[in-house]
Write a protein that holds these residues in place. Structure first.
Motif, mmCIF file in Angstrom:
data_model
loop_
_atom_site.group_PDB
_atom_site.id
_atom_site.type_symbol
_atom_site.label_atom_id
_atom_site.label_comp_id
_atom_site.label_asym_id
_atom_site.label_seq_id
_atom_site.Cartn_x
_atom_site.Cartn_y
_atom_site.Cartn_z
ATOM 1 N N GLY A 44 0.814 -1.216 0.000
ATOM 2 C CA GLY A 44 0.000 0.000 0.000
ATOM 3 C C GLY A 44 0.843 1.259 0.000
ATOM 4 O O GLY A 44 1.973 1.290 -0.511
ATOM 5 N N HIS A 45 0.287 2.296 0.632
ATOM 6 C CA HIS A 45 0.882 3.638 0.613
ATOM 7 C C HIS A 45 2.325 3.670 1.151
ATOM 8 O O HIS A 45 3.251 4.093 0.467
ATOM 9 C CB HIS A 45 -0.025 4.573 1.431
ATOM 10 N N ASP B 199 1.130 -9.191 -1.319
ATOM 11 C CA ASP B 199 -0.104 -8.547 -0.857
ATOM 12 C C ASP B 199 -1.219 -9.576 -0.995
ATOM 13 O O ASP B 199 -1.105 -10.519 -1.788
ATOM 14 C CB ASP B 199 -0.429 -7.303 -1.709
ATOM 15 N N GLU C 236 -3.049 -7.875 -7.727
ATOM 16 C CA GLU C 236 -2.785 -6.723 -8.592
ATOM 17 C C GLU C 236 -2.018 -5.621 -7.846
ATOM 18 O O GLU C 236 -1.215 -4.908 -8.452
ATOM 19 C CB GLU C 236 -4.064 -6.189 -9.249
ATOM 20 N N LYS C 237 -2.235 -5.501 -6.524
ATOM 21 C CA LYS C 237 -1.486 -4.490 -5.767
ATOM 22 C C LYS C 237 -0.012 -4.895 -5.696
ATOM 23 O O LYS C 237 0.887 -4.061 -5.854
ATOM 24 C CB LYS C 237 -2.064 -4.336 -4.355
ATOM 25 N N GLU D 144 1.516 -4.203 -9.084
ATOM 26 C CA GLU D 144 1.707 -2.770 -9.358
ATOM 27 C C GLU D 144 2.976 -2.252 -8.685
ATOM 28 O O GLU D 144 3.802 -1.579 -9.293
ATOM 29 C CB GLU D 144 0.486 -2.030 -8.806
ATOM 30 N N THR E 275 6.401 -11.425 -7.264
ATOM 31 C CA THR E 275 5.259 -11.192 -6.384
ATOM 32 C C THR E 275 4.934 -12.464 -5.603
ATOM 33 O O THR E 275 5.305 -13.568 -6.001
ATOM 34 C CB THR E 275 3.999 -10.753 -7.164
#
Ligand SMILES: NC(=O)c1ccc[n+]([C@@H]2O[C@H](COP(=O)([O-])OP(=O)(O)OC[C@H]3O[C@@H](n4cnc5c(N)ncnc54)[C@H](O)[C@@H]3O)[C@@H](O)[C@H]2O)c1
Length: 337
Positions: free
Chosen positions: A12-13, A35, A39-40, A43, A54
Motif C-alpha cells: 500500500g501507501h 499482498d 494486482e497491488k 503494481e 510477487t
C-alpha cells in the motif's frame, strides 16, 4: 558485497515510500512484493524494478529467498508475520505500531532476543528534520526542557478505510499518535506516571479524543492532546517544549523555531521544499536500518525500545479506561525484572 535481499509484505501507501527509497540504495536488492491482492503486489513490483517478483503471503515471500522483510500491512496484522520472520531468522523492519497489546509486544521482544534476525520499528518522526533540530538543541544542553505540550490530531479516519476500524488499527492511539508517544520518550526519557481522560466524541466504535498528562522520571511534565477527526487544518501536528528562558516549537513537519535566552536570536527553519521522504525521516530510518544489517550493529529502534513505547501506550489506554493515574515506571519495572 552481498546485497540485502528485501521483501515487502503489504503493497500500500507506506510500502511504496520504502520501496522508492530502498531502490536507490545500492546495498539493497528488492526481491519480492506480497499482498493479499495480487494486482497491488504486481503494481508495486513493477515500480520497484524489472525483476521484482510477487507473492501472496509471508511464507511465499520468504521462499523467494529474501533475508529481510518490511511489514507494511495494517496495524493489527504486524505481529503474526513479524513472529514468523523472527522464528526463521529473517530480519524485520516493521511499520508502526509494534503490536496493539502489551502481551503481543512482549512476544515480539522475546522472539527478537532469541532470533538471529534483526528487528527494527519504523519510527520515522525521530529522524524528521524539525524533530532532529530540537533534539540537537537538547543534546547540546542549550534547551533544558522542563515542560512540553504535544498535539497530534488526525483529520479524519476515512483514508485508508481501515483506519476507522479498531479491529484493524488496535485503537486510535496506535495510529499517528503513537509516533509522538515514542518521540516524547526519545526526547525526555522514561515516563513515571500517566493520567488520561478520553471520550468517544465522534466515532461510534472507539475512544477518539484524548487529553493526557505525563510526568517523566526527570521531573518534566507534559500535556498531550489528540483528537481523531479535526479536519486537516494546519498544523494538525505540533509540539512546544519549554526550558529556562527557552522555547522550541514546530508546525507539522515543515517548520521549527528554537529560541534560547531572553535576548538571543530565534533559530528558525522551514523544510517546505524538501521531499517528504527526506523531511519526514523515512530516508534516514531506512539508511540506518540497512547500515545495521550491513555492519551487524543494533538497529535504530530495536525491540527493547519499541516495547517500552508500546508499554507507554497501553498504560495510557489503561488510564483512559479506568480513570486512574498509572504508575508506568513501577509497572514497567515489574515486567522487565
Ligand atoms: N510511519 C509512517 O509515517 C506511516 C505512514 C503510513 C502508514 N504507516 C503504517 O503502515 C502500515 C500500512 O499503512 P498504509 O497507509 O500503507 O495502508 P494501506 O492500506 O495503503 O496498505 C496496506 C496494504 O496491506 C495489504 N494487506 C492487508 N492485509 C494483508 C495481509 N494479511 N497480507 C498481505 N498484505 C495485506 C493491503 O491490501 C494493502 O495493500 C500501517 O500499520 C500504518 O500504521 C506508517
Amino acid at each position: 558485497m552481498n546485497k540485502v535481499k528485501v521483501g515487502i509484505l503489504g503493497a500500500g501507501h507506506i510500502a511504496a515510500v520504502h520501496a522508492g527509497l530502498l531502490k536507490q540504495d545500492e546495498r539493497v536488492e528488492i526481491v519480492g512484493i506480497a499482498d493479499i491482492f495480487e494486482e497491488k503486489a504486481q503494481e508495486l513490483a513493477a515500480e520497484a524494478g524489472p525483476d521484482v517478483r510477487t507473492a501472496g503471503s509471508i511464507e511465499e515471500l520468504i521462499a523467494l529467498g529474501v533475508d529481510t522483510v518490511y511489514i507494511t500491512t495494517p496495524n493489527t496484522m504486524h505481529v503474526s508475520p513479524v513472529l514468523h520472520c523472527l522464528k526463521n531468522n529473517v530480519n524485520v523492519f516493521s511499520e508502526k505500531p509494534m503490536a496493539t497489546s502489551e502481551e503481543e509486544a512482549r512476544q515480539i521482544r522475546d522472539a527478537a532476543r532469541e532470533s538471529r534476525g534483526c528487528y527494527n520499528l519504523g519510527m520515522n518522526r525521530r529522524y524528521a528534520y524539525v524533530y532532529k533540530k530540537i533534539k540537537s538543541y537538547m543534546d547540546s544542553g542549550q534547551l533544558d526542557a522542563y515542560s512540553a505540550h504535544f498535539k497530534m490530531n488526525r483529520g479524519e479516519l476515512l483514508h485508508p478505510a481501515w483506519t476507522s476500524d479498531p479491529a484493524k488499527t488496535g485503537g486510535f492511539l496506535y495510529e499517528t499518535p503513537f509516533h509522538l508517544m515514542d518521540l516524547c520518550r526519545y526526547y525526555f526519557g522514561e515516563v513515571k506516571k500517566v493520567k488520561c481522560q478520553a471520550t468517544q466524541a465522534v466515532s461510534g466504535s472507539e475512544l477518539d479524543n484524548f487529553a493526557i498528562l505525563l510526568t517523566f522520571e526527570s521531573g518534566l511534565v507534559m500535556t498531550f492532546n489528540t483528537f481523531a477527526h479535526s479536519g486537516w487544518s494546519f498544523p494538525f501536528e505540533a509540539i512546544e517544549i519549554y526550558g529556562k528562558y527557552s522555547t522550541a516549537s514546530t508546525a507539522e513537519l515543515e517548520t521549527v523555531k528554537v529560541a534560547c535566552g531572553l535576548e538571543g536570536e530565534i533559530d528558525s527553519s522551514d523544510y517546505h521544499l524538501m521531499p517528504v521522504s527526506k523531511k519526514w525521516g523515512y530516508e534516514e530510518e531506512n539508511r540506518l536500518f540497512i547500515d545495521a544489517l550491513v555492519n551487524g550493529t543494533e538497529p535504530p529502534v530495536n525491540a527493547e525500545e519499541a516495547y517500552k513505547s508500546t508499554f507507554l501506550l497501553t498504560s495510557i489506554y489503561e488510564s483512559a479506561k479506568t480513570g486512574e493515574e498509572i504508575n508506568v515506571a513501577d509497572q514497567l519495572n515489574k515486567v522487565l525484572s
